[in-house]
Each structure stands twice: as C-alpha cells, then as structure tokens.
Design a protein around this motif. Structure first.
Motif, PDB file in Angstrom:
ATOM      1  N   UNK A 207      25.928 -37.659   2.647  1.00 31.05           N
ATOM      2  CA  UNK A 207      25.737 -39.011   2.127  1.00 31.05           C
ATOM      3  C   UNK A 207      24.938 -39.865   3.119  1.00 31.05           C
ATOM      4  N   UNK A 208      23.638 -39.630   3.178  1.00 32.05           N
ATOM      5  CA  UNK A 208      22.762 -40.334   4.101  1.00 32.05           C
ATOM      6  C   UNK A 208      21.440 -40.632   3.412  1.00 32.05           C
ATOM      7  N   UNK A 209      20.801 -41.704   3.846  1.00 30.38           N
ATOM      8  CA  UNK A 209      19.507 -42.080   3.282  1.00 30.38           C
ATOM      9  C   UNK A 209      18.375 -41.247   3.857  1.00 30.38           C
ATOM     10  N   UNK A 210      18.562 -40.758   5.083  1.00 32.32           N
ATOM     11  CA  UNK A 210      17.533 -39.960   5.744  1.00 32.32           C
ATOM     12  C   UNK A 210      18.168 -39.049   6.772  1.00 32.32           C
TER      13      UNK A 210
ATOM     14  N   UNK B 107      23.978 -23.463   9.438  1.00 35.44           N
ATOM     15  CA  UNK B 107      24.915 -24.574   9.308  1.00 35.44           C
ATOM     16  C   UNK B 107      25.547 -24.518   7.928  1.00 35.44           C
ATOM     17  N   UNK B 108      26.837 -24.747   7.866  1.00 37.84           N
ATOM     18  CA  UNK B 108      27.489 -24.921   6.578  1.00 37.84           C
ATOM     19  C   UNK B 108      28.566 -25.985   6.728  1.00 37.84           C
ATOM     20  N   UNK B 109      29.353 -26.185   5.708  1.00 35.57           N
ATOM     21  CA  UNK B 109      30.342 -27.263   5.699  1.00 35.57           C
ATOM     22  C   UNK B 109      31.304 -27.185   6.874  1.00 35.57           C
ATOM     23  N   UNK B 110      31.614 -25.977   7.333  1.00 36.34           N
ATOM     24  CA  UNK B 110      32.572 -25.813   8.433  1.00 36.34           C
ATOM     25  C   UNK B 110      32.026 -26.327   9.767  1.00 36.34           C
ATOM     26  N   UNK B 111      30.725 -26.554   9.853  1.00 28.67           N
ATOM     27  CA  UNK B 111      30.134 -27.063  11.092  1.00 28.67           C
ATOM     28  C   UNK B 111      30.202 -28.582  11.196  1.00 28.67           C
TER      29      UNK B 111
ATOM     30  N   UNK C 128      20.543 -29.212   7.555  1.00 22.71           N
ATOM     31  CA  UNK C 128      21.362 -30.408   7.357  1.00 22.71           C
ATOM     32  C   UNK C 128      21.093 -31.051   6.005  1.00 22.71           C
ATOM     33  N   UNK C 129      19.830 -31.138   5.637  1.00 19.76           N
ATOM     34  CA  UNK C 129      19.509 -31.716   4.328  1.00 19.76           C
ATOM     35  C   UNK C 129      20.063 -30.857   3.198  1.00 19.76           C
ATOM     36  N   UNK C 130      20.190 -29.563   3.456  1.00 16.37           N
ATOM     37  CA  UNK C 130      20.751 -28.671   2.457  1.00 16.37           C
ATOM     38  C   UNK C 130      22.232 -28.908   2.204  1.00 16.37           C
ATOM     39  N   UNK C 131      22.902 -29.619   3.111  1.00 16.77           N
ATOM     40  CA  UNK C 131      24.327 -29.910   2.944  1.00 16.77           C
ATOM     41  C   UNK C 131      24.560 -31.156   2.098  1.00 16.77           C
TER      42      UNK C 131
END
Length: 213
Positions: free
Chosen positions: A120-123, A77-81, A114-117
């Motif tokens: 802006x999320x709390x979890x 997964x990267x930003x383009x996904x 996903x966490x590596x991206x």
C-alpha cells in the motif's frame, strides 16, 4: 503537518534474514558466521558488504551478485520478508490521506520484487533505479521531488543514522529513527541520533499517532 512519509527499505520494510542467509550459502560459510561479521562491520561503521570481503578478500561483490542471478540463486522477496507492521501501518497512513513512498539503497531487481508485493504505497523505488544512493544529497533531492511536498512536511523513516536519518535532516526533512535491525538497535541511544531524529519509534504503527491524521 506531515503530508508524505518516505520509508527506507532494509530493516524498515523488509527483514534481512533471507538476504544474508543466501549470501552465506553462496560463499560457503555458516549463516551465523556471516551474520556475526555483518554485526562486526556495522559496529565499526563500515559498509555491510565488508563482511563478504573479510571472508573473501578482494571479492567483486557485483560480479558475485550477477553470478548468483545467473545460477538462479539471486534476490527473492515474498510476504514473509516483510515486517508484520508494514501493511497495517502503510494502509492506515494512506487511508488517513498520507502520500506513502518506499525508497532505499537496493538493487533494480529488489525494486521489481517489492512492487510485485503490491504494497500500500504510492511509489516504490530503489537507488539502483535512480542511479544514486544514500547518503548522497542527490538521493534526498530525488526523494523530495517524488514526495511532491515541502521538506518540512515530508517525514523520512529509517533505521540507519549515517545513511538515512542524518542526511535526511540535512536535506530539511523530518526524521523518525526506527529501533529495528542491527543499525537501529546499535545506535538507538546515540546522542547524535537523538539530536537528529524528530521521533524515535519501535514500530511503524506509531507513525499513525505522530502524524495526527
């Protein structure tokens, strides 16, 4: 008043293009062929992995997943996904004081990616990490546990009626059906979905007005 928003992952936060293209390349069929089969099994109300079994009857999907990882052709997964509205919408919701959670039926590896991206999320959490998947009631019990808000102040956002919108409502959450991806478009005007969803949206940015913050 909505205080926490819980987002599904596939076709809500991330696009499925790369995922299914990589599976098509792995099992040796044209990408369009697998894409069309995914649409066919979705329309029949089946799990999308059935598309792989139509091509390779009896295939052990979990074993193939491990083989892909071992061969260096596993999940990526990267930003383009990400869909274009993801970062702007999540950022605006957090700035408005919302608790933002991303939780869906994905692998442990997908959760790590996903966490590596740095969204802006709390979890960010997946069914692979929890050991329970939608539409099981326990999944939504876990959602409410991490939401830290009452069910009627927690909004679930997703594209899949049977896996997300309907069981979320059964668990007492508010629900917004997203008209995006195969599932979102296919069931956009289904009477059962219309009855279950508190809102029906075409973009995550619409949630800013819905929450009224």
């Amino acid at each position: 008043m909505i205080e926490t928003i819980v987002f599904d992952i596939g076709e809500t936060i991330t696009r499925g293009d790369r995922y299914w293209a990589s599976w098509a390349d792995w099992i040796g069929v044209p990408r369009h062929t697998l894409s069309a089969l995914v649409g066919a099994v979705v329309a029949r109300g089946l799990d999308n992995a059935e598309a792989l079994r139509l091509i390779r009857p009896g295939v052990d999907v979990a074993a193939e997943y491990r083989a892909r990882e071992a061969a260096g052709r596993g999940e990526h997964l990267d930003e383009s996904d990400l869909y274009d509205d993801v970062r702007p919408a999540l950022s605006a919701l957090r700035q408005a004081g919302m608790r933002v959670i991303i939780a869906g039926n994905q692998t442990t590896r997908a959760g790590q990616l996903l966490r590596g991206l740095a969204l802006p999320a709390d979890l960010v959490v997946t069914s692979g990490e929890w050991g329970v998947a939608k539409p099981e009631p326990e999944f939504f019990a876990r959602v409410l546990d991490v939401a830290q808000t009452p069910a009627d102040r927690t909004l679930y956002v997703g594209d899949h009626p049977a896996n997300g919108i309907i069981p979320a409502k059964q668990a007492g959450l508010k629900a917004a059906h997203l008209r995006r991806g195969p599932w979102g478009y296919l069931w956009a005007h289904d009477p059962e979905v219309a009855a279950a969803a508190d809102w029906r949206i075409d973009s995550l940015t619409e949630l800013i007005d819905i929450t009224g913050r």
